[in-house]
Write an enzyme that holds these catalytic residues in place. Sequence first.
Site, mmCIF file in Angstrom:
data_model
loop_
_atom_site.group_PDB
_atom_site.id
_atom_site.type_symbol
_atom_site.label_atom_id
_atom_site.label_comp_id
_atom_site.label_asym_id
_atom_site.label_seq_id
_atom_site.Cartn_x
_atom_site.Cartn_y
_atom_site.Cartn_z
ATOM 1 N N ASP A 31 0.860 -1.163 0.000
ATOM 2 C CA ASP A 31 0.000 0.000 0.000
ATOM 3 C C ASP A 31 0.912 1.233 0.000
ATOM 4 O O ASP A 31 2.113 1.124 0.266
ATOM 5 C CB ASP A 31 -0.898 -0.039 1.244
ATOM 6 C CG ASP A 31 -1.915 1.083 1.282
ATOM 7 O OD1 ASP A 31 -2.168 1.709 0.229
ATOM 8 O OD2 ASP A 31 -2.452 1.351 2.374
ATOM 9 N N PHE A 32 0.359 2.406 -0.303
ATOM 10 C CA PHE A 32 1.176 3.623 -0.326
ATOM 11 C C PHE A 32 1.048 4.412 0.975
ATOM 12 O O PHE A 32 1.969 4.437 1.783
ATOM 13 C CB PHE A 32 0.799 4.498 -1.528
ATOM 14 C CG PHE A 32 1.508 5.826 -1.530
ATOM 15 C CD1 PHE A 32 2.873 5.886 -1.736
ATOM 16 C CD2 PHE A 32 0.810 7.011 -1.306
ATOM 17 C CE1 PHE A 32 3.550 7.110 -1.717
ATOM 18 C CE2 PHE A 32 1.466 8.227 -1.291
ATOM 19 C CZ PHE A 32 2.837 8.278 -1.502
ATOM 20 N N ASP A 33 -0.113 5.041 1.194
ATOM 21 C CA ASP A 33 -0.293 5.882 2.377
ATOM 22 C C ASP A 33 -0.198 5.051 3.650
ATOM 23 O O ASP A 33 -0.900 4.049 3.812
ATOM 24 C CB ASP A 33 -1.655 6.574 2.315
ATOM 25 C CG ASP A 33 -1.728 7.600 1.195
ATOM 26 O OD1 ASP A 33 -1.138 8.680 1.340
ATOM 27 O OD2 ASP A 33 -2.368 7.307 0.163
ATOM 28 N N ASP A 205 -1.806 -1.096 5.960
ATOM 29 C CA ASP A 205 -2.066 -0.454 7.250
ATOM 30 C C ASP A 205 -3.537 -0.141 7.497
ATOM 31 O O ASP A 205 -3.885 0.380 8.552
ATOM 32 C CB ASP A 205 -1.284 0.862 7.345
ATOM 33 C CG ASP A 205 -1.930 1.973 6.514
ATOM 34 O OD1 ASP A 205 -2.250 1.724 5.333
ATOM 35 O OD2 ASP A 205 -2.138 3.074 7.057
#
Length: 271
Positions: A31-33, A205
């Site tokens: 994932d990024f954020d 997350d």
Amino acid sequence: METARPTHPLSPAEAWRFTADHAAEAAFFFDFDGVLSPVTDDPDASQPTPSALGVLEELAGVVAKVAIVSARPVSFLRTRFAALSHVDLYGLYGLEVWHEGEVITEPAALPWVPTMADLAQRARTELPAGTLVEYKRLSVALHYRTAPQLGDVVDRWANDQAERVGLRVQGGRMVAELKPPVDQDKGMVITEGIRNAGCAWYFGDDMSDLKAFDALRARAAVDPAFFGMCVAVANPETGAEVSTAADLTLESPDAVAAFLAEGLRGFRPAR
């Protein structure tokens, strides 16, 4: 000699050892954020941690696949990862894919572009000040990180609009996102992405990442030779539930980059 698939729970060192021995069939998804970038009040300000780019490029040189699977549009991800030549980008939960220099958009989502534009305008007009409206062409994210007291109002508005128009709502960290009623999520991205993999890791997350964890577990349940590793990144909002579902929890995006750098020491030189 073939390395036996490790069983959970296991130490990070054991997981890395198995992965290094099966590098040619290993896949890594992020994932990024909140995983590669700290979560920011302004979504447009998010940037990968300084050490993330180099370690992802190094990882892509020794395993079969590295990909970022995000709620962000591909256009946004490309501005952050343009320097990476061997990393696939899955935007909007997989509705968009950047692969080998080309953007592929899920055709079933395209008719919803005008609806999303209208919803973004409605949100800016009807929701109270403090709500940040992020228009992504194929979805609309309603952020209330700077005004958490608006959470119930934003969630209620999003659910009302979803029922009115026929959309789906994806909850997350201080955000409600309106999406087309198209069967696509992170779990489906991972299911397809690991089709030819013998080993895969997913780093997430938030609540949408749980489906990716489930995809790894489902593959392992039916394929005794497959090994999957679910990694959570801690956060004060959804962290407890995500960590409970994971095999391992890291403390921050900086810790993710450091963890990858440490694990890479056990790999042979790049092919």
